[in-house]
Write a protein that holds these residues in place. Structure first.
Motif, PDB file in Angstrom:
ATOM      1  N   GLY A  83      -2.214  -7.431 -36.389  1.00 40.35           N
ATOM      2  CA  GLY A  83      -2.899  -8.380 -35.521  1.00 40.35           C
ATOM      3  C   GLY A  83      -3.603  -7.655 -34.383  1.00 40.35           C
ATOM      4  O   GLY A  83      -3.643  -6.427 -34.315  1.00 40.35           O
ATOM      5  N   VAL A  84      -4.172  -8.417 -33.484  1.00 44.04           N
ATOM      6  CA  VAL A  84      -4.842  -7.896 -32.298  1.00 44.04           C
ATOM      7  C   VAL A  84      -3.952  -8.217 -31.104  1.00 44.04           C
ATOM      8  O   VAL A  84      -3.401  -9.315 -31.015  1.00 44.04           O
ATOM      9  N   THR A  85      -3.783  -7.249 -30.191  1.00 44.03           N
ATOM     10  CA  THR A  85      -2.970  -7.493 -29.006  1.00 44.03           C
ATOM     11  C   THR A  85      -3.762  -7.215 -27.741  1.00 44.03           C
ATOM     12  O   THR A  85      -4.664  -6.380 -27.724  1.00 44.03           O
ATOM     13  N   GLU A  86      -3.388  -7.933 -26.698  1.00 43.54           N
ATOM     14  CA  GLU A  86      -3.918  -7.713 -25.358  1.00 43.54           C
ATOM     15  C   GLU A  86      -2.729  -7.814 -24.419  1.00 43.54           C
ATOM     16  O   GLU A  86      -1.933  -8.753 -24.509  1.00 43.54           O
ATOM     17  N   VAL A  87      -2.575  -6.843 -23.503  1.00 41.62           N
ATOM     18  CA  VAL A  87      -1.392  -6.782 -22.651  1.00 41.62           C
ATOM     19  C   VAL A  87      -1.780  -6.805 -21.177  1.00 41.62           C
ATOM     20  O   VAL A  87      -2.738  -6.141 -20.764  1.00 41.62           O
ATOM     21  N   SER A  88      -1.010  -7.572 -20.413  1.00 44.08           N
ATOM     22  CA  SER A  88      -1.105  -7.566 -18.954  1.00 44.08           C
ATOM     23  C   SER A  88       0.288  -7.301 -18.399  1.00 44.08           C
ATOM     24  O   SER A  88       1.280  -7.823 -18.916  1.00 44.08           O
ATOM     25  N   LEU A  89       0.348  -6.480 -17.369  1.00 40.34           N
ATOM     26  CA  LEU A  89       1.616  -6.155 -16.719  1.00 40.34           C
ATOM     27  C   LEU A  89       1.454  -6.432 -15.234  1.00 40.34           C
ATOM     28  O   LEU A  89       0.549  -5.881 -14.596  1.00 40.34           O
ATOM     29  N   ASN A  90       2.296  -7.314 -14.722  1.00 39.24           N
ATOM     30  CA  ASN A  90       2.240  -7.711 -13.312  1.00 39.24           C
ATOM     31  C   ASN A  90       0.837  -8.148 -12.891  1.00 39.24           C
ATOM     32  O   ASN A  90       0.334  -7.792 -11.832  1.00 39.24           O
ATOM     33  N   SER A 144      -3.278 -13.394 -34.695  1.00 35.10           N
ATOM     34  CA  SER A 144      -2.860 -13.086 -36.066  1.00 35.10           C
ATOM     35  C   SER A 144      -4.041 -13.049 -37.030  1.00 35.10           C
ATOM     36  O   SER A 144      -5.143 -13.496 -36.718  1.00 35.10           O
ATOM     37  N   LEU A 145      -3.751 -12.557 -38.221  1.00 32.48           N
ATOM     38  CA  LEU A 145      -4.691 -12.645 -39.334  1.00 32.48           C
ATOM     39  C   LEU A 145      -4.544 -14.026 -39.975  1.00 32.48           C
ATOM     40  O   LEU A 145      -3.556 -14.720 -39.754  1.00 32.48           O
ATOM     41  N   LEU A 146      -5.488 -14.419 -40.805  1.00 35.48           N
ATOM     42  CA  LEU A 146      -5.451 -15.751 -41.429  1.00 35.48           C
ATOM     43  C   LEU A 146      -4.761 -15.777 -42.789  1.00 35.48           C
ATOM     44  O   LEU A 146      -4.593 -16.838 -43.369  1.00 35.48           O
ATOM     45  N   PHE A 147      -4.326 -14.638 -43.283  1.00 35.77           N
ATOM     46  CA  PHE A 147      -3.823 -14.541 -44.656  1.00 35.77           C
ATOM     47  C   PHE A 147      -2.698 -15.543 -44.955  1.00 35.77           C
ATOM     48  O   PHE A 147      -2.777 -16.314 -45.908  1.00 35.77           O
ATOM     49  N   ASN A 148      -1.609 -15.540 -44.173  1.00 35.83           N
ATOM     50  CA  ASN A 148      -0.468 -16.411 -44.461  1.00 35.83           C
ATOM     51  C   ASN A 148      -0.835 -17.887 -44.330  1.00 35.83           C
ATOM     52  O   ASN A 148      -0.359 -18.726 -45.089  1.00 35.83           O
ATOM     53  N   TRP A 179      -7.108  -3.336 -31.462  1.00 34.69           N
ATOM     54  CA  TRP A 179      -7.489  -3.990 -32.711  1.00 34.69           C
ATOM     55  C   TRP A 179      -6.920  -3.299 -33.939  1.00 34.69           C
ATOM     56  O   TRP A 179      -6.838  -3.900 -35.002  1.00 34.69           O
ATOM     57  N   TYR A 180      -6.571  -2.019 -33.810  1.00 34.21           N
ATOM     58  CA  TYR A 180      -6.102  -1.253 -34.967  1.00 34.21           C
ATOM     59  C   TYR A 180      -5.261  -0.090 -34.465  1.00 34.21           C
ATOM     60  O   TYR A 180      -5.222   0.194 -33.271  1.00 34.21           O
ATOM     61  N   GLY A 181      -4.599   0.579 -35.397  1.00 31.80           N
ATOM     62  CA  GLY A 181      -3.777   1.728 -35.033  1.00 31.80           C
ATOM     63  C   GLY A 181      -2.539   1.296 -34.264  1.00 31.80           C
ATOM     64  O   GLY A 181      -2.144   0.137 -34.280  1.00 31.80           O
ATOM     65  N   ARG A 182      -1.934   2.265 -33.593  1.00 31.66           N
ATOM     66  CA  ARG A 182      -0.742   1.978 -32.791  1.00 31.66           C
ATOM     67  C   ARG A 182      -1.128   1.181 -31.550  1.00 31.66           C
ATOM     68  O   ARG A 182      -2.116   1.466 -30.909  1.00 31.66           O
ATOM     69  N   HIS A 183      -0.330   0.225 -31.230  1.00 33.18           N
ATOM     70  CA  HIS A 183      -0.580  -0.617 -30.068  1.00 33.18           C
ATOM     71  C   HIS A 183       0.226  -0.069 -28.892  1.00 33.18           C
ATOM     72  O   HIS A 183       1.276  -0.594 -28.524  1.00 33.18           O
ATOM     73  N   VAL A 184      -0.319   1.015 -28.324  1.00 32.57           N
ATOM     74  CA  VAL A 184       0.292   1.720 -27.200  1.00 32.57           C
ATOM     75  C   VAL A 184      -0.639   1.585 -25.999  1.00 32.57           C
ATOM     76  O   VAL A 184      -1.841   1.828 -26.112  1.00 32.57           O
ATOM     77  N   TYR A 185      -0.077   1.207 -24.870  1.00 29.92           N
ATOM     78  CA  TYR A 185      -0.860   0.975 -23.659  1.00 29.92           C
ATOM     79  C   TYR A 185      -0.381   1.881 -22.534  1.00 29.92           C
ATOM     80  O   TYR A 185       0.826   2.013 -22.310  1.00 29.92           O
ATOM     81  N   GLU A 186      -1.317   2.472 -21.814  1.00 31.36           N
ATOM     82  CA  GLU A 186      -0.983   3.265 -20.641  1.00 31.36           C
ATOM     83  C   GLU A 186      -0.638   2.303 -19.503  1.00 31.36           C
ATOM     84  O   GLU A 186      -1.380   1.371 -19.204  1.00 31.36           O
ATOM     85  N   ILE A 187       0.496   2.540 -18.875  1.00 33.64           N
ATOM     86  CA  ILE A 187       0.990   1.644 -17.836  1.00 33.64           C
ATOM     87  C   ILE A 187       0.374   1.953 -16.476  1.00 33.64           C
ATOM     88  O   ILE A 187       0.123   1.060 -15.674  1.00 33.64           O
TER      89      ILE A 187
END
Length: 140
Positions: A73-80, A113-117, A88-96
């Motif tokens: 899937g696609v992720t977007e992260v917010s911290l505080n 999410s993807l639409l497959f399921n 969008w792809y690869g490891r979902h690692v974010y610099e803090i």
């Protein structure tokens, strides 16, 4: 030397915004693949999920947030309240950076999410042809 990883072990609140139907909420003590859930609303889910959690830290030497297995899937992260980025792809690692603080912290992860399921749940000839005879794919 890399510091030991920190796992956020708190209850997560999740707000689901499906591509079709009404939004709904769930709480999770541990985040899991939706296809492993007995909840049929999760098994075939397609859309956006907004996860939020509050946690306390006694030390802040961590420099990255690794979401682990994200299941394509696609992720977007917010911290505080500060947006850390979108993956969008690869490891979902974010610099803090300096967003992590001693004491209370709040994290928000938006997962699309993807639409497959979802397509597997439809009574639609074109959708069935597109997905073929494959089983559910990991989601969530």
């Amino acid at each position: 030397m890399n510091p030991e990883p920190f796992t956020i072990k708190v209850d997560w609140q999740a707000r689901f915004y499906p591509v079709e139907g009404k939004e709904f909420s769930r709480s999770f003590a541990r985040l899991v693949d939706f296809t492993e859930s007995p909840d049929t609303m999760l098994q075939n889910f397609a859309g956006e999920v907004k996860y939020t959690a509050k946690f306390d830290l006694e030390e802040t030497h961590f420099s990255y947030l690794d979401l682990g297995e994200v299941n394509e899937g696609v992720t977007e992260v917010s911290l505080n309240g500060m947006r850390l980025g979108k993956k969008w792809y690869g490891r979902h690692v974010y610099e803090i950076g300096d967003q992590l603080r001693l004491g209370p912290n709040e994290i928000e992860v938006v997962y699309t999410s993807l639409l497959f399921n979802y397509c597997k749940s439809l009574d639609n000839i074109e959708a069935k042809r597109w997905i073929g005879n494959r089983g559910l794919i990991p989601n969530g």
